[in-house]
Design a protein around this motif. Structure first.
Motif, PDB file in Angstrom:
ATOM      1  N   ILE A 110       1.297  -0.242   0.308  1.00 48.98           N
ATOM      2  CA  ILE A 110       1.633  -1.645   0.606  1.00 48.98           C
ATOM      3  C   ILE A 110       0.340  -2.451   0.487  1.00 48.98           C
ATOM      4  O   ILE A 110      -0.636  -2.192   1.195  1.00 48.98           O
ATOM      5  N   ILE A 111       0.342  -3.382  -0.454  1.00 48.30           N
ATOM      6  CA  ILE A 111      -0.863  -4.155  -0.743  1.00 48.30           C
ATOM      7  C   ILE A 111      -0.705  -5.569  -0.208  1.00 48.30           C
ATOM      8  O   ILE A 111       0.265  -6.266  -0.547  1.00 48.30           O
ATOM      9  N   HIS A 112      -1.659  -5.970   0.594  1.00 50.72           N
ATOM     10  CA  HIS A 112      -1.663  -7.326   1.149  1.00 50.72           C
ATOM     11  C   HIS A 112      -2.564  -8.206   0.293  1.00 50.72           C
ATOM     12  O   HIS A 112      -3.769  -7.951   0.201  1.00 50.72           O
ATOM     13  N   LEU A 113      -1.984  -9.211  -0.343  1.00 48.62           N
ATOM     14  CA  LEU A 113      -2.778 -10.162  -1.128  1.00 48.62           C
ATOM     15  C   LEU A 113      -3.104 -11.356  -0.243  1.00 48.62           C
ATOM     16  O   LEU A 113      -2.203 -11.936   0.368  1.00 48.62           O
ATOM     17  N   ARG A 114      -4.397 -11.685  -0.181  1.00 51.11           N
ATOM     18  CA  ARG A 114      -4.834 -12.782   0.692  1.00 51.11           C
ATOM     19  C   ARG A 114      -5.574 -13.860  -0.068  1.00 51.11           C
ATOM     20  O   ARG A 114      -6.304 -13.568  -1.006  1.00 51.11           O
ATOM     21  N   ALA A 115      -5.376 -15.090   0.364  1.00 54.38           N
ATOM     22  CA  ALA A 115      -6.189 -16.201  -0.148  1.00 54.38           C
ATOM     23  C   ALA A 115      -6.466 -17.107   1.037  1.00 54.38           C
ATOM     24  O   ALA A 115      -5.678 -17.137   1.986  1.00 54.38           O
ATOM     25  N   ASN A 116      -7.581 -17.843   1.012  1.00 59.91           N
ATOM     26  CA  ASN A 116      -7.854 -18.731   2.138  1.00 59.91           C
ATOM     27  C   ASN A 116      -6.941 -19.962   2.074  1.00 59.91           C
ATOM     28  O   ASN A 116      -6.246 -20.193   1.084  1.00 59.91           O
TER      29      ASN A 116
END
Ligand code: S3P
Length: 166
Positions: free
Chosen positions: A96-102
């Motif tokens: 399970i990959i969590h993609l993050r951006a500010n």
């Protein structure tokens, strides 16, 4: 499922999911799209006519039906919020990959969004607050987190490939 993408609205789940699907000849399931097909209604229309609680129930039901299908799953930004959804995601036993951006980057990616009822009208502070509220749920599910602020979709795909065997 082979891989699950989670993360806030605008984090790139659908775009990166499609890219990985193309690169590895895998089917891609976009949960939002599957919900729209199941309801024969767009997401804004579901929210407008039935409200968020109804949408969340539908989201859970559709997740339960697609979770065992092969390929890559791009979830909705709110999917990991429910404990029963977290259980479905984790029981799939795939990365399970969590993609993050500010918040600043998220706001610019979302633009003047009309098709995301929960982002409509939010400014940067509003996005920051909602992201904070959800952070725990994303972290509880994720095996890997990728910071995508400075990355193109292809670079995100490559970063995932560096962590996950295809
Ligand atoms: C939501 C995110 C949306 C969609 C719905 C609710 C959320 O998906 O499921 O509008 O609660 O964050 P995306 O993350 O694909 O925009």
């Amino acid at each position: 499922m082979k891989l699950i993408l989670i993360g806030f609205m605008g984090s790139g789940k659908s775009t990166v999911g499609k890219l990985l699907g193309q690169r590895h000849s895998l089917p891609v399931i976009d949960l939002d799209q599957a919900i729209e097909e199941a309801a024969s209604q767009t997401i804004p229309a579901i929210f407008a006519t039935h409200g968020e609680t109804y949408f969340r129930k539908l989201e859970h039901q559709v997740l339960a039906t697609v979770i065992d299908q092969p390929g890559i799953l791009a979830t909705g930004g709110g999917t990991p919020l429910r404990a029963d959804n977290q259980a479905l995601l984790q029981n799939a036993a795939v990365p399970i990959i969590h993609l993050r951006a500010n918040a600043k980057e998220t706001l610019s990616r979302l633009g003047n969004t009309q098709n995301r009822p929960l982002a409509k009208g939010l400014d940067q502070a509003g996005i920051e607050a909602l992201k904070k509220q959800r952070h725990q749920a994303y972290q509880a599910c994720a095996n890997y987190t990728i910071e995508t602020n400075l990355l193109s979709p292809m670079e995100v795909a490559l970063a995932i490939e560096a962590r996950v065997p295809f």
